[in-house]
Design a protein around this motif. Structure first.
Motif, short mmCIF file in Angstrom:
data_model
loop_
_atom_site.label_atom_id
_atom_site.label_comp_id
_atom_site.label_asym_id
_atom_site.label_seq_id
_atom_site.Cartn_x
_atom_site.Cartn_y
_atom_site.Cartn_z
N ASP A 257 0.83 -1.21 0.00
CA ASP A 257 0.00 0.00 0.00
C ASP A 257 0.85 1.26 0.00
O ASP A 257 0.88 2.01 0.99
N PRO A 258 1.56 1.52 -1.10
CA PRO A 258 2.38 2.74 -1.14
C PRO A 258 1.57 4.02 -1.05
O PRO A 258 2.12 5.07 -0.75
N GLN A 259 0.26 3.92 -1.30
CA GLN A 259 -0.58 5.12 -1.14
C GLN A 259 -0.60 5.59 0.31
O GLN A 259 -0.86 6.77 0.58
N ASP A 260 -0.30 4.69 1.26
CA ASP A 260 -0.17 5.10 2.66
C ASP A 260 0.99 6.08 2.84
O ASP A 260 1.01 6.85 3.80
N LEU A 261 1.96 6.01 1.93
CA LEU A 261 3.20 6.77 2.07
C LEU A 261 3.27 7.96 1.12
O LEU A 261 4.29 8.63 1.04
N GLY A 262 2.17 8.19 0.38
CA GLY A 262 2.12 9.35 -0.51
C GLY A 262 2.32 9.06 -1.97
O GLY A 262 2.30 9.98 -2.80
N ALA B 168 -5.12 -12.12 0.54
CA ALA B 168 -6.06 -12.31 -0.57
C ALA B 168 -6.39 -10.97 -1.20
O ALA B 168 -6.59 -10.87 -2.42
N ARG B 169 -6.45 -9.93 -0.38
CA ARG B 169 -6.69 -8.57 -0.89
C ARG B 169 -5.57 -8.15 -1.83
O ARG B 169 -5.82 -7.56 -2.90
N VAL B 170 -4.34 -8.45 -1.47
CA VAL B 170 -3.20 -8.08 -2.30
C VAL B 170 -3.22 -8.86 -3.61
O VAL B 170 -3.04 -8.29 -4.70
N VAL B 171 -3.45 -10.16 -3.53
CA VAL B 171 -3.45 -11.01 -4.72
C VAL B 171 -4.54 -10.59 -5.70
O VAL B 171 -4.31 -10.48 -6.91
N THR B 172 -5.74 -10.35 -5.18
CA THR B 172 -6.84 -9.97 -6.08
C THR B 172 -6.58 -8.63 -6.75
O THR B 172 -6.85 -8.44 -7.94
N ASN B 173 -6.04 -7.68 -6.00
CA ASN B 173 -5.74 -6.37 -6.58
C ASN B 173 -4.65 -6.48 -7.64
O ASN B 173 -4.72 -5.83 -8.69
N LEU B 174 -3.63 -7.29 -7.40
CA LEU B 174 -2.58 -7.47 -8.39
C LEU B 174 -3.15 -8.07 -9.68
O LEU B 174 -2.88 -7.58 -10.78
N ILE B 175 -3.92 -9.14 -9.54
CA ILE B 175 -4.44 -9.84 -10.72
C ILE B 175 -5.32 -8.95 -11.57
O ILE B 175 -5.24 -8.96 -12.81
N LEU B 176 -6.15 -8.14 -10.93
CA LEU B 176 -7.13 -7.34 -11.66
C LEU B 176 -6.60 -5.98 -12.09
O LEU B 176 -7.31 -5.21 -12.73
N SER B 177 -5.36 -5.68 -11.77
CA SER B 177 -4.80 -4.36 -12.08
C SER B 177 -4.30 -4.23 -13.51
O SER B 177 -4.01 -3.13 -13.96
N LEU C 266 -0.77 0.61 -6.23
CA LEU C 266 -0.04 -0.24 -7.17
C LEU C 266 -0.82 -0.57 -8.44
O LEU C 266 -0.24 -1.06 -9.41
N ALA C 267 -2.13 -0.33 -8.47
CA ALA C 267 -2.90 -0.54 -9.69
C ALA C 267 -2.72 0.61 -10.68
O ALA C 267 -3.11 0.48 -11.85
N ASN C 268 -2.12 1.69 -10.24
CA ASN C 268 -1.93 2.86 -11.09
C ASN C 268 -0.80 2.58 -12.09
O ASN C 268 0.29 2.16 -11.70
N PRO C 269 -1.04 2.83 -13.39
CA PRO C 269 0.02 2.59 -14.38
C PRO C 269 1.29 3.41 -14.15
O PRO C 269 2.31 3.14 -14.79
N ALA C 270 1.23 4.38 -13.24
CA ALA C 270 2.45 5.15 -12.92
C ALA C 270 3.57 4.24 -12.44
O ALA C 270 4.75 4.59 -12.55
N TRP C 271 3.20 3.06 -11.90
CA TRP C 271 4.21 2.12 -11.40
C TRP C 271 4.85 1.29 -12.50
O TRP C 271 5.75 0.48 -12.22
N ASP C 272 4.44 1.43 -13.74
CA ASP C 272 4.96 0.58 -14.81
C ASP C 272 6.49 0.61 -14.94
O ASP C 272 7.10 -0.44 -15.21
N PRO C 273 7.17 1.75 -14.76
CA PRO C 273 8.64 1.70 -14.83
C PRO C 273 9.26 0.77 -13.78
O PRO C 273 10.26 0.10 -14.05
N PHE C 274 8.66 0.73 -12.61
CA PHE C 274 9.15 -0.16 -11.56
C PHE C 274 8.92 -1.62 -11.94
O PHE C 274 9.82 -2.45 -11.84
N TRP C 275 7.69 -1.94 -12.38
CA TRP C 275 7.40 -3.33 -12.78
C TRP C 275 8.31 -3.76 -13.93
O TRP C 275 8.81 -4.89 -13.94
N GLU C 276 8.52 -2.85 -14.87
CA GLU C 276 9.38 -3.18 -16.02
C GLU C 276 10.80 -3.50 -15.57
O GLU C 276 11.44 -4.45 -16.04
N ALA C 277 11.30 -2.68 -14.63
CA ALA C 277 12.65 -2.92 -14.12
C ALA C 277 12.73 -4.25 -13.38
O ALA C 277 13.68 -5.03 -13.58
#
Length: 387
Positions: free
Chosen positions: A184-189, A252-261, A193-204
């Motif tokens: 939950d990085p949204q807790d930290l500002g 389960a919350r994390v897994v479902t959010n990852l899969i559907l993102s 993780l469902a936001n495509p803004a994270w794509d550079p991190f996933w790609e790396a």
């Protein structure tokens, strides 16, 4: 190495952070500002640049004599001098592995946040980054000196996509075999993780073969739920049992959010791990995802490259240690995937299999084909962590 013919990897264990963990590694200009332990209102607390992070404790239940203590007593009252030295000393930890028959071990934090999330709440960006790098550099040295038997995962500066992308590239160059990420990085500002803004991190992460790990309770949100799960009238040990049980299911919350993102459609080579969550809930959740998406989000389902349940076997792993008897385990493995289950011990936390982890699961795994047994005990992890 292990006495058995199996290559054994423990995919989830923990450090019990020594109170001088950061101060003894920090450069002089940061020594009085990095996380350290102080007396605050008569109680030992982690303090980070004047910010009280939380209560300091030994963080485990295995004593210096090797005995296992009641969880409430150990977690709430022990000092670092009462915990097993192998909980914080890498050289002694290697002896624990030898005694248990384990070849390599993945290691997560304890009292600084299971995903390092507690290291984000200071204003000085440079200090935050330096603290993460101090931790990760120290863990890289431990890994190198253990000849890749100890694999303490680096933490990510999850308040920033750019900082995370930089850090995963930096620690990969130091030899890391994966990263430990808050769910939950949204807790930290940062964006969720469902936001495509994270794509550079996933790609790396995908390109560097760095699996991303989501430990139970590895976020401010996750630990907030943990504190609210039990009813207050329960006894302390019962509250711990309730919280621990529902933390497993919380992933389960994390897994479902990852899969559907859509992450795995955009980054099909990305691997992620649900850590210390067990496996028993996974078949139901995957079945429910297929049903719920078909019923409630058919247009979104049509945009996915495959059914939600199919992403687990291609992109996710889960850890197994205590659950399921030998009669049910084959069905569970078939549903989750024999290539997607990792073995863990959780040393030195309350649910750990110490002191005889392989004996503890021997009866459960006795009915499995040898190849499947070897995959779960270590071969899946050997491949994932490039051992």
């Amino acid at each position: 190495m292990s006495a058995s013919t199996d290559f054994v990897v423990d995919a989830d264990s923990h450090w019990c952070e020594h109170p001088e963990l950061f101060t003894r590694l920090a450069p002089a200009k940061y020594k009085d500002r990095v996380p350290h332990v102080e007396d605050v209102d008569g109680e030992k607390k982690w303090v980070f640049d004047g910010h009280v992070m939380g209560r300091f404790s030994a963080g485990g239940v295995i004593g210096v004599d090797g005995s296992k203590a009641p969880a409430d007593e150990a977690l709430n009252h022990w000092t670092i001098d009462q915990i097993h030295v192998g909980a914080y000393d890498p050289k002694v930890r290697l002896g624990v592995l030898d005694e248990a028959g384990i070849d390599a071990q993945v290691i997560f934090p304890s009292t600084i946040g299971l995903g390092g999330q507690d290291l984000a709440f200071v204003d000085d960006e440079a200090l935050r980054r330096a603290t993460i790098e101090i931790y990760n550099d120290g863990q890289a040295q431990i890994q190198a000196e253990s000849n890749n038997r100890l694999l303490p995962l680096p933490l990510m500066p999850a308040w920033s996509v750019e900082a995370c992308t930089y850090e995963v590239e930096r620690v990969a160059a130091l030899g890391a075999r994966g990263v430990n990420m808050t769910s939950d990085p949204q807790d930290l500002g940062a964006p969720d993780l469902a936001n495509p803004a994270w794509d550079p991190f996933w790609e790396a992460c995908a390109g560097l073969h760095m699996p991303v790990h989501f430990h139970i309770g590895a976020s401010v949100t996750g630990m907030t739920f943990y504190g609210k799960y039990p009813w207050a009238s329960h006894a302390a040990n019962t509250r711990l049992a309730i919280g621990g049980t529902l933390l497993f299911i919380g992933n389960a919350r994390v897994v479902t959010n990852l899969i559907l993102s859509g992450i795995f459609d955009r980054h099909p080579e990305l691997k992620t791990v649900s850590v210390e969550s067990g496996c028993g809930w996974i078949p139901f959740i995957l079945e429910a995802l297929d049903y719920e998406m078909a019923e409630n989000a058919p247009d979104e389902l049509a945009q996915m490259k495959k059914m939600p349940s199919e992403y687990f076997k291609s992109n996710l792993y889960a850890t197994f240690w205590f659950e399921s008897n030998r009669n049910k385990l084959p069905d569970l493995i078939e549903a989750v995937g024999e290539d997607n289950i990792l073995f863990e011990t959780d040393f030195p936390h309350p649910t750990c299999l110490y002191p005889n982890p392989l004996q503890a699961v021997e009866e459960k795994m006795a009915g499995l084909p040898g190849e499947v047994r070897r995959k779960i005990l270590g071969e899946n992890a050997r491949k994932l962590y490039r051992l």
